[in-house]
Each structure stands twice: as C-alpha cells, then as structure tokens.
Design a protein around this motif. Structure first.
Motif, mmCIF file in Angstrom:
data_model
loop_
_atom_site.group_PDB
_atom_site.id
_atom_site.type_symbol
_atom_site.label_atom_id
_atom_site.label_comp_id
_atom_site.label_asym_id
_atom_site.label_seq_id
_atom_site.Cartn_x
_atom_site.Cartn_y
_atom_site.Cartn_z
ATOM 1 N N PRO A 66 0.829 -1.213 0.000
ATOM 2 C CA PRO A 66 0.000 0.000 0.000
ATOM 3 C C PRO A 66 0.862 1.261 0.000
ATOM 4 C CG PRO A 66 -0.772 -1.550 1.666
ATOM 5 C CD PRO A 66 0.548 -2.081 1.151
ATOM 6 N N GLU A 67 0.320 2.320 -0.568
ATOM 7 C CA GLU A 67 0.986 3.618 -0.496
ATOM 8 C C GLU A 67 0.860 4.138 0.935
ATOM 9 O OE1 GLU A 67 2.821 4.578 -2.879
ATOM 10 O OE2 GLU A 67 2.004 3.521 -4.606
ATOM 11 N N LEU A 68 1.702 5.098 1.305
ATOM 12 C CA LEU A 68 1.729 5.659 2.652
ATOM 13 C C LEU A 68 1.275 7.111 2.609
ATOM 14 C CD1 LEU A 68 5.262 4.318 3.682
ATOM 15 C CD2 LEU A 68 3.031 3.206 4.031
ATOM 16 N N VAL A 69 0.474 7.508 3.601
ATOM 17 C CA VAL A 69 0.006 8.893 3.691
ATOM 18 C C VAL A 69 0.232 9.402 5.105
ATOM 19 C CG1 VAL A 69 -2.403 8.242 4.228
ATOM 20 C CG2 VAL A 69 -1.937 10.461 3.189
ATOM 21 N N ILE A 70 0.553 10.679 5.202
ATOM 22 C CA ILE A 70 0.695 11.337 6.501
ATOM 23 C C ILE A 70 -0.010 12.681 6.408
ATOM 24 C CG2 ILE A 70 2.947 12.353 5.994
ATOM 25 C CD1 ILE A 70 3.659 11.712 8.987
ATOM 26 N N VAL A 71 -0.699 13.062 7.491
ATOM 27 C CA VAL A 71 -1.529 14.262 7.503
ATOM 28 C C VAL A 71 -1.027 15.235 8.565
ATOM 29 C CG1 VAL A 71 -3.901 15.123 7.723
ATOM 30 C CG2 VAL A 71 -3.504 12.798 6.909
#
Length: 173
Positions: A66-71
C-alpha cells in the motif's frame, strides 16, 4: 481542475505523468504533496495552502505494498518521514495496520492504520496506476504522536486533532 482538461492542462498532465514515472524509476517512490505551497496545474484556482496539509507516496503499489500517507505535517518533516518509511518498504519491510514504527529521522512514534477511503485521497497514485477511485490503490496512514508521546485517540493528546484526523474521517476534497 475541470472534468475535461484544457489543452494546456492536458500538456501539463502528460509532463507530470512523465515526471512521476521518472522519479519512481530513479528513487523508487515519488511524493505527492497537497496543501503545502503553490499549485502548478495550469488554470487551477484552488487554494494551495491548507490547514490540513498531507502527503502520500506513489510507487509502493508497484511493488505490491500500500501507499503511505501522513496528515498535518509540514516540510521538511513530511519528506523525511515518508522517504524513510518508504525506504523501509523498498528494502523489503512490510508495514501493516496496527504496527508501531520508529524512524531514525523523527523523534515521534508512528502507528500504521488502514485508510478505508483511499479513492477519495490518492488521486495522483490512482492516475499513475490508471485505477478508478472505486478500485483505488490502498493507503496506510502514518499516525504520529504529539510531543509528549500520545496518539490522537488519547484524551490527553495535545496536538490539533483537526490537523491529524482519524482514517476515514477526511478526504482530499
């Protein structure tokens, strides 16, 4: 951007597609930054600055991760954290929901969470992999602690919860 791109927007999209593919070839991953500066899309009238900036990887789905996301993290931390986490994956690690991760580049702990609505967030990754929103690339959110080591679900969390919302409670729109 309008549903039917103008010729200028189409030319820009073609160039951006080539740039993303080249960055992935050279570095294994490309970072898509949202709300952290000026928008480069011709004719775009969006507000490029955001109270909830976020960034995600493009390239990990190509190696079956999976791709990684940070907010809610600004530059330069976002690049350092995503590049370090992506390097773990590119070197053979598998990040899984529920896992705690410590990166040498950051003094905060990270908790990996599955994002239930990736099609509402990962527009660039879905464009790169030519996937519709309903068959989106999967995303893992890297949720991080406040400066006292507490995660957003802790009642004593001192960070701004709106800057780091829970997975499924936000989108890119």
């Amino acid at each position: 951007m309008s549903p039917t791109p103008t010729p200028q927007q189409s030319a820009w999209l073609d160039q951006d597609d080539a740039r993303v593919a080249d960055v992935i070839r050279r570095h294994g991953v490309c970072l898509q930054l949202i709300g952290m500066g000026t928008c480069s899309v011709p004719g775009c009238t969006c507000s490029a600055e955001s109270k909830r900036p976020f960034a995600y990887t493009i390239g990990l789905f190509g190696i079956a991760h999976p791709e990684l996301v940070i907010v809610g993290v600004g530059m330069p931390e976002v690049a350092s954290v995503l590049n370090s986490a992506a390097r773990l994956v590119l070197d053979g690690a598998r990040l899984t929901p529920g896992e705690n991760v410590v990166l040498p580049c950051w003094d905060r702990r990270i908790f990996v969470e599955e994002v239930p609505n990736p099609g509402d967030i990962a527009f660039g990754a879905n464009r790169h992999y030519q996937r519709p929103a309903e068959a989106s690339v999967p995303l893992l959110q890297l949720t991080y602690t406040d400066n006292r080591g507490r995660f957003p679900w802790d009642p004593r969390y001192t960070g701004a919860r709106r800057r780091q919302p829970r997975p499924g409670e936000w989108d890119a729109r």
